[in-house]
Design an enzyme around this catalytic site. Structure first.
Site, mmCIF file in Angstrom:
data_model
loop_
_atom_site.group_PDB
_atom_site.id
_atom_site.type_symbol
_atom_site.label_atom_id
_atom_site.label_comp_id
_atom_site.label_asym_id
_atom_site.label_seq_id
_atom_site.Cartn_x
_atom_site.Cartn_y
_atom_site.Cartn_z
ATOM 1 N N ASP A 1 -17.905 -0.913 -12.049
ATOM 2 C CA ASP A 1 -17.101 -1.708 -12.619
ATOM 3 C C ASP A 1 -15.686 -0.427 -13.110
ATOM 4 O OD1 ASP A 1 -16.569 -4.082 -15.553
ATOM 5 O OD2 ASP A 1 -15.463 -2.369 -14.794
ATOM 6 N N GLY A 2 -14.748 -0.561 -12.896
ATOM 7 C CA GLY A 2 -13.588 0.413 -13.425
ATOM 8 C C GLY A 2 -13.736 0.931 -14.635
ATOM 9 N N HIS B 1 1.210 -1.310 0.400
ATOM 10 C CA HIS B 1 0.754 0.113 -0.372
ATOM 11 C C HIS B 1 1.062 1.385 -0.008
ATOM 12 C CE1 HIS B 1 -2.993 -2.563 1.444
ATOM 13 N NE2 HIS B 1 -4.091 -2.318 0.342
ATOM 14 N N ASP C 1 -5.732 -9.974 -9.715
ATOM 15 C CA ASP C 1 -5.495 -9.890 -10.714
ATOM 16 C C ASP C 1 -6.236 -10.308 -12.120
ATOM 17 O OD1 ASP C 1 -3.727 -11.302 -8.320
ATOM 18 O OD2 ASP C 1 -2.756 -10.985 -9.925
ATOM 19 N N ASP D 1 -5.929 -0.679 -7.898
ATOM 20 C CA ASP D 1 -5.027 -1.689 -6.793
ATOM 21 C C ASP D 1 -5.785 -2.426 -7.707
ATOM 22 O OD1 ASP D 1 -5.968 -2.076 -3.825
ATOM 23 O OD2 ASP D 1 -4.423 -2.631 -4.907
HETATM 24 N N1 SAM Z 1 -3.397 -5.237 -3.325
HETATM 25 C C1 SAM Z 1 -4.266 -6.226 -3.866
HETATM 26 C C2 SAM Z 1 -3.496 -7.121 -5.513
HETATM 27 O O1 SAM Z 1 -1.886 -6.390 -5.146
HETATM 28 O O2 SAM Z 1 -3.785 -7.917 -5.605
HETATM 29 C C3 SAM Z 1 -5.473 -5.888 -4.316
HETATM 30 C C4 SAM Z 1 -6.495 -5.946 -3.585
HETATM 31 S S1 SAM Z 1 -7.866 -5.029 -3.530
HETATM 32 C C5 SAM Z 1 -8.895 -6.092 -2.556
HETATM 33 C C6 SAM Z 1 -8.543 -5.267 -4.942
HETATM 34 C C7 SAM Z 1 -9.834 -5.309 -5.882
HETATM 35 O O3 SAM Z 1 -10.190 -4.833 -7.158
HETATM 36 C C8 SAM Z 1 -10.769 -6.135 -5.136
HETATM 37 O O4 SAM Z 1 -12.414 -5.179 -3.972
HETATM 38 C C9 SAM Z 1 -12.488 -6.757 -6.316
HETATM 39 O O5 SAM Z 1 -13.626 -6.153 -5.483
HETATM 40 C C10 SAM Z 1 -11.228 -5.496 -7.664
HETATM 41 N N2 SAM Z 1 -12.232 -5.306 -8.461
HETATM 42 C C11 SAM Z 1 -11.572 -6.563 -9.284
HETATM 43 N N3 SAM Z 1 -12.325 -5.915 -10.617
HETATM 44 C C12 SAM Z 1 -13.026 -4.194 -10.269
HETATM 45 C C13 SAM Z 1 -12.865 -3.996 -11.750
HETATM 46 N N4 SAM Z 1 -13.670 -4.605 -13.062
HETATM 47 N N5 SAM Z 1 -13.275 -2.701 -11.165
HETATM 48 C C14 SAM Z 1 -13.093 -2.124 -10.323
HETATM 49 N N6 SAM Z 1 -12.577 -2.719 -8.935
HETATM 50 C C15 SAM Z 1 -11.972 -4.048 -9.796
#
Ligand code: SAM
Length: 284
Positions: free
Chosen positions: A138-139, A62, A159, A156
């Site tokens: 969704d981003g 972080h 995968d 962030d």
């Molecule tokens: N630090 C972690 C890593 O390096 O793998 C990532 C942590 S954070 C919890 C990842 C976040 O991405 C999750 O909360 C997940 O719900 C979010 N996420 C996945 N796909 C997404 C999307 N299309 N749009 C927005 N958020 C998304």
């Protein structure tokens, strides 16, 4: 009966973590979410069987996802975090007093709710900061339609599996570029070069097509098993990643030299010193 939780991200390499206490284990609207306590890594959250955050070492990832781009940019007023539902990147970004607004676009409300409940020290009140704005979406859809402009975009994400897969596409990066203010900077969670080389090579390849400067930096978070984690770097300001140590020191002092456990000005500079096997992925 002992419970062990297995990470299944990689083809031929798995890790099991002993779950001394399971606090949540179910499907959310978007993914399988489990939260458990482990003797070595503290409290751990996994999404779709991949470690996302553990309280023992979350400070590494972080701090490096936030302070490297924000101190390199030096003038950021508005930041966008895509993903980041645990609140750790948000917490660290808000330590920069010049930031006026941080928008966090997270697809899964349950991640935010459960992390606020079970990982209160990770977000540490960041969700309640007046500069924080939460968007549940969704981003890819957010950056495709917003008229806002951001100085820094921090992806962030999980995968490239499940809902995270779309966050590694050229279309998404193209829309991120559209949402960056002049001189803006995009940084992405881009996996472990030792085990996920094609992902990094592909993202950087898209960055080369879209931006004047495409690179990466590294930091090792022990619970991301398999070596250092890469952070993709994309900007039209080719000077940002070449900032000298003394300039970073000054910006850190100006920001109040808040305490950190991993990021430091010398670590910031060293993070861009890529070993050959990573440099070859980044420089094509
Ligand atoms: N630090 C972690 C890593 O390096 O793998 C990532 C942590 S954070 C919890 C990842 C976040 O991405 C999750 O909360 C997940 O719900 C979010 N996420 C996945 N796909 C997404 C999307 N299309 N749009 C927005 N958020 C998304």
């Amino acid at each position: 009966m002992e419970r062990w939780v297995e990470e299944t991200l990689h083809r031929g390499f798995r890790v099991r973590l002993k779950a001394d206490r399971v606090l949540f284990d179910s499907e959310t609207e978007h993914q399988r979410l489990i939260i458990f306590d482990n003797a070595d890594f503290g409290r751990v959250m996994m999404l779709d069987n991949v470690v996302q955050v553990s309280t023992a070492d979350e400070f590494v990832y972080h701090e490096m996802m936030s302070h490297v781009p924000l101190f390199a940019h030096g003038r950021a007023k508005r930041a966008l975090i895509v993903g980041g539902g645990d609140g750790g990147v948000l917490r660290e970004a808000l330590k920069h007093p010049d930031l006026e607004q941080v928008t966090l676009c997270e697809i899964d409300q349950s991640v935010i709710d459960l992390c606020r409940e079970h990982f209160p020290d990770v977000s540490a009140g960041a969700y309640d900061d007046p500069r924080t704005r939460i968007v549940i979406a969704d981003g890819t859809k957010f950056v495709a339609v917003t008229n806002e402009r951001f100085d820094v975009i921090l992806v962030d994400s999980t995968d490239p599996i499940g809902p995270g897969a779309v966050l590694f596409t050229k279309e998404f990066y193209t829309d991120c570029r559209r949402c960056l203010a002049p001189g803006g900077l995009l940084v992405t969670q881009n996996g472990l070069p030792f085990l996920q080389a094609p992902e990094l090579k592909q993202s950087i390849g898209y960055f080369c097509e879209l931006f004047d400067d495409a690179f990466a930096y590294l930091a090792t978070t022990p619970s991301y098993f398999g070596g250092p984690m890469s952070y993709g770097w994309a900007t039209d300001d080719v000077d940002l990643r070449h900032l000298r140590h003394d300039a970073i020191e000054r910006r850190y002092a100006d920001a109040g030299a808040f305490p950190t456990r991993y990021w430091r000005p010398d670590v910031h500079v060293a993070a861009f010193a890529l070993p050959t096997y990573v440099r070859e992925l980044v420089e094509g």
